[in-house]
Design a protein around this motif. Structure first.
Motif, PDB file in Angstrom:
ATOM      1  N   THR A  70       1.122   7.554  -0.626  1.00  0.00           N
ATOM      2  CA  THR A  70       1.824   8.074  -1.924  1.00  0.00           C
ATOM      3  C   THR A  70       3.185   8.739  -1.498  1.00  0.00           C
ATOM      4  O   THR A  70       4.177   8.341  -2.131  1.00  0.00           O
ATOM      5  N   GLN A  71       3.021   9.489  -0.374  1.00  0.00           N
ATOM      6  CA  GLN A  71       4.275  10.223   0.092  1.00  0.00           C
ATOM      7  C   GLN A  71       5.235   9.222   0.700  1.00  0.00           C
ATOM      8  O   GLN A  71       6.665   9.067   0.266  1.00  0.00           O
ATOM      9  N   GLU A  72       4.791   8.139   1.261  1.00  0.00           N
ATOM     10  CA  GLU A  72       5.598   7.139   1.924  1.00  0.00           C
ATOM     11  C   GLU A  72       6.192   6.178   0.831  1.00  0.00           C
ATOM     12  O   GLU A  72       7.333   5.884   0.715  1.00  0.00           O
ATOM     13  N   ALA A  73       5.326   5.922  -0.066  1.00  0.00           N
ATOM     14  CA  ALA A  73       5.858   5.060  -1.390  1.00  0.00           C
ATOM     15  C   ALA A  73       7.272   5.916  -2.037  1.00  0.00           C
ATOM     16  O   ALA A  73       8.006   5.167  -2.504  1.00  0.00           O
ATOM     17  N   GLN A  74       7.081   7.456  -2.028  1.00  0.00           N
ATOM     18  CA  GLN A  74       8.128   7.949  -2.807  1.00  0.00           C
ATOM     19  C   GLN A  74       9.432   8.122  -1.953  1.00  0.00           C
ATOM     20  O   GLN A  74      10.307   8.371  -2.554  1.00  0.00           O
ATOM     21  N   SER A  75       9.162   7.969  -0.665  1.00  0.00           N
ATOM     22  CA  SER A  75      10.402   7.992   0.213  1.00  0.00           C
ATOM     23  C   SER A  75      11.052   6.833   0.493  1.00  0.00           C
ATOM     24  O   SER A  75      12.378   6.825   0.683  1.00  0.00           O
ATOM     25  N   ARG A 119      14.359   3.634  -5.133  1.00  0.00           N
ATOM     26  CA  ARG A 119      12.943   3.989  -4.699  1.00  0.00           C
ATOM     27  C   ARG A 119      12.064   3.600  -5.805  1.00  0.00           C
ATOM     28  O   ARG A 119      12.537   3.007  -6.775  1.00  0.00           O
ATOM     29  N   THR A 127       9.522   3.675  -8.577  1.00  0.00           N
ATOM     30  CA  THR A 127       9.440   4.695  -9.701  1.00  0.00           C
ATOM     31  C   THR A 127       8.054   5.387  -9.860  1.00  0.00           C
ATOM     32  O   THR A 127       7.087   4.758  -9.544  1.00  0.00           O
ATOM     33  N   PRO A 128       7.983   6.558 -10.335  1.00  0.00           N
ATOM     34  CA  PRO A 128       6.614   7.078 -10.423  1.00  0.00           C
ATOM     35  C   PRO A 128       5.620   6.259 -11.417  1.00  0.00           C
ATOM     36  O   PRO A 128       4.477   6.315 -11.091  1.00  0.00           O
ATOM     37  N   ILE A 141       4.470   3.633  -8.789  1.00  0.00           N
ATOM     38  CA  ILE A 141       3.404   4.396  -7.775  1.00  0.00           C
ATOM     39  C   ILE A 141       2.097   4.657  -8.353  1.00  0.00           C
ATOM     40  O   ILE A 141       1.230   4.550  -7.737  1.00  0.00           O
ATOM     41  N   SER A 142       2.165   5.112  -9.434  1.00  0.00           N
ATOM     42  CA  SER A 142       0.773   5.563 -10.207  1.00  0.00           C
ATOM     43  C   SER A 142      -0.046   4.323 -10.625  1.00  0.00           C
ATOM     44  O   SER A 142      -1.136   4.438 -10.753  1.00  0.00           O
ATOM     45  N   ASP A 201      -3.672   7.861  -1.757  1.00  0.00           N
ATOM     46  CA  ASP A 201      -3.161   9.400  -1.577  1.00  0.00           C
ATOM     47  C   ASP A 201      -3.197   9.928  -0.297  1.00  0.00           C
ATOM     48  O   ASP A 201      -3.980   9.591   0.656  1.00  0.00           O
TER      49      ASP A 201
END
Length: 93
Positions: A21-26, A66, A68-69, A72-73, A93
């Protein structure tokens, strides 16, 4: 991936690539294209996006950004280039 009424159903598909998730956000979409081997350079990735050839979950992408939330969700996204090249990306996660 299998088709369901013209749309691709990825809920039961196994991910071609797994990212955190962290990588997906960055990551930007261009960086994601390179990570899953859809493109070999950032320049080519940007040209593919500007040319209208890149889609996430069957929605055309018009600019590098990037995820979007909401994307990612979903925990799985379908990244595609043109008509034939598709990769399922699983977000853990």
């Amino acid at each position: 991936t299998k088709k369901l009424f013209g749309k691709v159903d990825i809920s039961s598909a196994q991910g071609d690539v797994t990212i955190s998730t962290q990588e997906a956000q960055s990551l930007t979409i261009v960086e994601l294209l390179m990570k899953v081997n859809i493109t070999t350079s950032k320049g080519q990735g940007r040209r593919d996006i500007l040319g209208g050839g890149i889609k996430i979950n069957e929605v055309k992408i018009t600019e590098d950004r990037r995820l979007t939330p909401e994307e990612i969700s979903q925990k799985k996204i379908l990244l595609s280039k043109g008509k034939g090249l598709k990769k399922v990306i699983e977000i853990k996660d």
